[in-house]
Design a protein around this motif. Structure first.
Motif, PDB file in Angstrom:
ATOM      1  N   THR A 195      18.946  27.440  54.033  1.00 11.86           N
ATOM      2  CA  THR A 195      20.328  27.919  54.121  1.00 11.86           C
ATOM      3  C   THR A 195      20.726  28.191  55.566  1.00 11.86           C
ATOM      4  O   THR A 195      21.836  27.823  56.004  1.00 11.86           O
ATOM      5  N   ALA A 196      19.851  28.827  56.328  1.00 15.27           N
ATOM      6  CA  ALA A 196      20.160  29.098  57.736  1.00 15.27           C
ATOM      7  C   ALA A 196      20.318  27.805  58.523  1.00 15.27           C
ATOM      8  O   ALA A 196      21.255  27.661  59.324  1.00 15.27           O
ATOM      9  N   LEU A 197      19.431  26.847  58.297  1.00 14.17           N
ATOM     10  CA  LEU A 197      19.514  25.579  59.030  1.00 14.17           C
ATOM     11  C   LEU A 197      20.773  24.800  58.655  1.00 14.17           C
ATOM     12  O   LEU A 197      21.359  24.114  59.507  1.00 14.17           O
ATOM     13  N   ILE A 198      21.204  24.881  57.398  1.00 16.82           N
ATOM     14  CA  ILE A 198      22.450  24.213  56.999  1.00 16.82           C
ATOM     15  C   ILE A 198      23.625  24.806  57.771  1.00 16.82           C
ATOM     16  O   ILE A 198      24.466  24.080  58.305  1.00 16.82           O
ATOM     17  N   LEU A 235      23.702  32.447  57.942  1.00 20.03           N
ATOM     18  CA  LEU A 235      22.747  33.252  58.703  1.00 20.03           C
ATOM     19  C   LEU A 235      22.485  34.593  58.025  1.00 20.03           C
ATOM     20  O   LEU A 235      21.339  35.085  58.019  1.00 20.03           O
ATOM     21  N   SER A 236      23.526  35.166  57.426  1.00 17.11           N
ATOM     22  CA  SER A 236      23.334  36.427  56.697  1.00 17.11           C
ATOM     23  C   SER A 236      22.427  36.218  55.489  1.00 17.11           C
ATOM     24  O   SER A 236      21.501  37.007  55.239  1.00 17.11           O
ATOM     25  N   MET A 293      20.767  44.790  56.652  1.00 20.37           N
ATOM     26  CA  MET A 293      21.924  44.377  57.439  1.00 20.37           C
ATOM     27  C   MET A 293      22.406  42.997  56.992  1.00 20.37           C
ATOM     28  O   MET A 293      23.612  42.751  56.858  1.00 20.37           O
ATOM     29  N   GLY A 294      21.461  42.070  56.742  1.00 20.29           N
ATOM     30  CA  GLY A 294      21.849  40.755  56.222  1.00 20.29           C
ATOM     31  C   GLY A 294      22.540  40.868  54.882  1.00 20.29           C
ATOM     32  O   GLY A 294      23.531  40.180  54.619  1.00 20.29           O
ATOM     33  N   GLU A 295      22.045  41.751  54.010  1.00 17.19           N
ATOM     34  CA  GLU A 295      22.677  41.934  52.706  1.00 17.19           C
ATOM     35  C   GLU A 295      24.111  42.464  52.862  1.00 17.19           C
ATOM     36  O   GLU A 295      25.028  42.023  52.147  1.00 17.19           O
TER      37      GLU A 295
END
Length: 866
Positions: A138-141, A163-164, A187-189
């Motif tokens: 997901t981050a790489l996409i 990124l989150s 924090m990501g959540e």
């Protein structure tokens, strides 16, 4: 910021983000791998002792009343203050040992008893690997989409969202052991919902106005508030669980709003491109969640035997489809993708159902028969599936085309029929009518036009219009420049400001170029289909093929029209051309006569100019010659007078007794000496005369002899001796060869050297210097003789170096030169001797003239080298 700097900065940012994601994945993967084979309670506990909402179907906690988000306060009655202390207590006993846990949720105390379990490799894969895979992909996409479309608001939104999600998933694998990234995880959540709302505002349609930044900033401010609250209450289980539920609910609301916005845009937009992008997202969601849904259904049917964690390995397809819709702007690339996805999804689903039904029927009918127990039954079963697969696939392909793309015609048959019709006509109006009727019959397009390039090539004008209105596009219009690439264009792929106003009455939606030999000779303009659908990739292929055939036929028809017009006026043009040719022939003969006369006049003028220059040069040498001849002649006359006096004295002394024999001998000796001196002076005068004759040899009687170079230069030096003395210059002659010889007329070389040396003398005089050295260097370079004449006089300006060999151009003061010397010199060097000449000069420092002449065969010289 320049384009190059921006690209470099973007590349570095993308690389740093990707490396950070990979590093986090590697660290968390290695750290979490230590769980394999380690006893644990059968559930995971966060650093604040809250039970995480993670489990597998075979864990006892999955069949118990939910205890997630409860805080563990004691194990077997012993209070625990950290998750590490809880795990240490469990590891002290072998797997399978029962433990009683005291739980607290908002003051409600309860107890549960579970046996401890070892975490197997399969458990690790279903939980930790799934999290790592989903987070990294997901981050790489998100990073990849932003790198490809950095200026797109939707790409920026997906970058923040992915990124989150990536940070949340990757750091989630570290929550149960080292727990270093617990704060990053929450924090990501907190920021996932902000990214989803950001995406909702700008994708697939950006509807934000002048308050764009404020609308985008508000969800991130809310996420920041949640993140700060998370950080402050991280180790307060009750408050932590409350914020966790709030974040989950906020993410759910944001997701529902996002999906609702997509559905709303699909039914309200008039852009077919946006609809196709929404379909891509729909199929991505279907592909991403169909598998998890099937897993959930089967898990429910089987009583929870299948872990639902498998769904994490397919969930990335949804953000991938969103990223594809953002990056791809080509309508027909998206169209082709949708068709393939629809086809393969439908094929997979139908084949699966047919296969299951086939197995069910065989199981019910043949389970107890002898045929089912034979070794050949699997072979027969496989052959039956193979024979069934191909017809099913063909019928399914046609069904998908009809349902999703409404292709009601056979492109191959239509193209064959059109080709046959176009081949039998050369009338332009018939060709245009055939093209439009074919498009009307196959695609159901009622509005449109066919534009062809006008004879003046300034605009494209309609040759056929369904509405009867005349449309045109200027040849320099930006849309025409785009069409010259040979690619079809949809109105949804062109900014509305670039759409010609003359196409508005046609409701033009699609433009097809008519290309002939890489030149745009016309356009096919198409409006909407009567069916309401847009043009598919198959339509595009059909229209491109039709356009190629049509362009060739139109070009042939235009050529045929031009030929007809030419034939109609051919006789008249032939007569006109014949009369013009006769008149031109008469004028040509007269011109040739005049040209011949002019040539002869020019040739005579050239000879006169050459002779004039030579005579002018001789005129300049007259004073020198007069001085050099008068001096020996005057000395000779003086000697002769003395001789006469001696003769008279001798005559009077004859018979004089007072004159002795010795006196007679002295008078004779003195007379002999005077005769010798007189002969020397006369020889010197004769030498000057010979030099003058060589220098003044007739051009019409040019010689072709082998002659020594040094002798000619010495003769020139002799001729210019008086001029050199008057200017206080001296000539220095050097040579690297014993006796270099040239082939040709020595008089011509004498004229070349005289002009170059005189120019050097003049250069010293123009510089105002009293005297100077003129160097003449003769060098044997093998097949050629190189003569360099150099001085340190006034030099030549750089802007004049290209002009000094032009006739009548002179850098000397008015009346000091004719401007013919150097042009004649170069003419002699190149045309008489077949050599070459160049000049090197610096203003105020001097000049060097280099003459390269072909050598003559080896000869013997009688003169030495000075």
């Amino acid at each position: 910021m320049t384009t190059r700097v921006w690209r470099s900065w973007r590349t570095w940012c993308a690389a740093i983000l990707a490396l950070a994601a990979l590093a986090l994945t590697l660290f968390c993967g290695l750290a979490s791998a230590r769980w394999i084979g380690t006893p644990f309670p059968g559930f995971f506990v966060l650093a604040n002792r809250v039970i995480a909402s993670v489990s597998l179907p075979h864990w006892p906690v999955a069949h118990h009343e939910p205890i997630y988000q409860h805080a563990v306060v004691a194990v077997n009655g012993q209070p625990v203050t950290t998750s590490q202390a809880l795990y240490a207590t469990i590891r002290q006993s072998p797997p399978g040992s029962a433990f009683t846990y005291t739980l607290d949720q908002a003051g409600n105390i309860s107890q549960v008893t579970f046996p401890s379990l070892p975490l197997t490799g399969k458990d690790y894969g279903l939980i930790f690997i799934a999290y790592l895979f989903l987070g990294l992909v997901t981050a790489l996409i998100g990073i990849g989409v932003w790198f490809l479309q950095p200026s797109s608001a939707a790409a920026q939104a997906q970058l923040f969202t992915n990124l989150s999600i990536g940070l949340f998933a990757l750091s989630g694998t570290d929550l149960y052991l080292t727990q270093w990234f617990f704060r990053a995880h929450v924090m990501g959540e907190a920021f996932i919902s902000a990214g989803v709302i950001h995406m909702t505002l700008v994708f697939p349609v950006d509807r934000l106005g002048r308050h764009r930044r404020l609308f985008i900033l508000l969800p991130y401010i809310a996420a920041l508030i949640l993140s700060v609250a998370y950080q402050l209450a991280l180790y307060q289980p009750t408050v932590y669980s409350l914020i966790h539920h709030l974040c989950e609910g906020w993410i759910g609301v944001a997701g529902v709003v996002f999906l609702g916005k997509i559905v709303w845009d699909y039914f309200t937009t008039d852009s077919y491109l946006i609809r196709q992008k929404i379909r891509v997202v729909f199929f991505g969601g279907l592909a991403g969640y169909a598998f998890p849904a099937a897993v959930l259904i089967y898990s429910g049917i089987s009583g929870g035997e299948v872990p639902v964690n498998y769904m994490a390995f397919a969930a990335f397809l949804f953000p991938l489809s969103v990223g594809y819709a953002i990056v791809k702007h080509n309508l027909f690339d998206i169209d082709t993708l949708l068709k393939r996805v629809a086809y393969y999804l439908a094929l997979t689903a139908i084949l699966t159902l047919v296969y299951i039904a086939f197995l069910t029927v065989l199981n019910l009918t043949l389970h107890s028969t002898d045929l089912a127990r034979t070794q050949l039954f699997p072979l027969f079963f496989t052959l039956g599936v193979v024979f069934l697969l191909n017809p099913l696939r063909n019928h399914l392909q046609r069904a998908v085309d009809r349902v999703f793309f409404r292709l009601h015609y056979d492109p191959v048959k239509v193209q064959a029929a059109v080709s046959a019709s176009l081949a039998v006509t050369l009338r332009l109006d018939e060709i245009i009518h055939l093209i439009w009727s074919t498009i009307n019959a196959t695609l159901g397009v009622k509005q449109g036009s066919i534009l062809l390039l006008a004879p003046d090539e300034k605009r494209y004008v309609s040759s056929y219009s369904e509405t009867g209105q005349t449309s045109y596009i200027d040849a320099d219009h930006p849309l025409i420049r785009a069409m010259q690439q040979g690619q079809a264009l949809s109105r949804h792929e062109v900014q509305y400001g670039a759409w010609p106003p003359s196409l508005t009455p046609l409701d033009a939606q699609f433009l097809i170029p008519l290309m002939f030999k890489e030149e745009l000779i016309g356009l096919i303009i198409l409006g909407n289909k009567e069916s309401g659908t847009f043009f598919s990739a198959d339509d595009l292929n059909f229209l491109n093929t039709l356009a190629h055939q049509s362009a060739l036929s139109i070009a042939n028809a235009l050529s045929y029209q031009a030929l007809q017009v030419l034939n109609a006026n051919l006789e008249q043009k032939v007569d006109e051309r014949t009369r013009e040719l006769a008149h031109a022939n008469t004028e040509l003969n007269a011109s040739l006569t005049e040209l011949e006369q002019a040539y002869h006049d020019l040739q005579r003028s050239h000879e006169y100019l050459l002779q004039a220059e030579r005579m002018a040069a001789l005129g300049r040498l007259t004073a020198n010659i007069a001085h050099e001849i008068n001096t020996p002649l005057g000395a000779s006359l003086t000697s002769l007078k003395l001789i006469k006096d001696l003769v008279e004295e001798y005559q009077t002394s004859i018979g004089d007794a007072g004159v002795s024999a010795q006196d007679h001998h002295d008078i004779a000796a003195e007379m002999d000496q005077l005769v010798y001196v007189t002969s020397q002076w006369l020889e010197k005068a004769a030498t000057y005369i010979r030099s003058l004759k060589v220098h003044n040899s007739d051009f019409g009687q040019a010689k072709d002899v082998s002659f020594p170079v040094l002798e000619v230069i010495e003769d020139v030096q002799l001729l210019l001796a008086h001029r050199l003395r008057l200017s206080q210059c001296h000539l220095k002659l050097t040579c690297t060869s014993t006796a270099p010889f040239l082939r040709g007329d020595p008089g011509r070389l004498s004229q070349v050297m005289t002009n170059l040396i005189v120019n050097a003398i003049d250069a010293y005089q123009e510089s105002g210097r009293a005297g100077g050295e003129i160097r003449v260097e003769v060098q044997d370079t093998g097949n050629r003789v190189e003569i360099r004449v150099s001085d340190q006089g006034s030099g030549i300006a750089a802007e004049h170096l290209e002009q000094i060999f032009e006739p009548f151009f002179s850098t000397k003061s008015s009346g000091a030169g004719t401007g013919l010397g150097l042009p004649i010199v170069r003419d002699i060097v190149t045309n008489v001797f077949g050599g070459a000449m160049r000049v090197e000069s610096i203003l105020g420092e001097g000049s060097v003239f280099v003459v390269r002449l072909p050598k003559a065969p080896q000869c013997t010289s009688t003169k030495g080298v000075p």
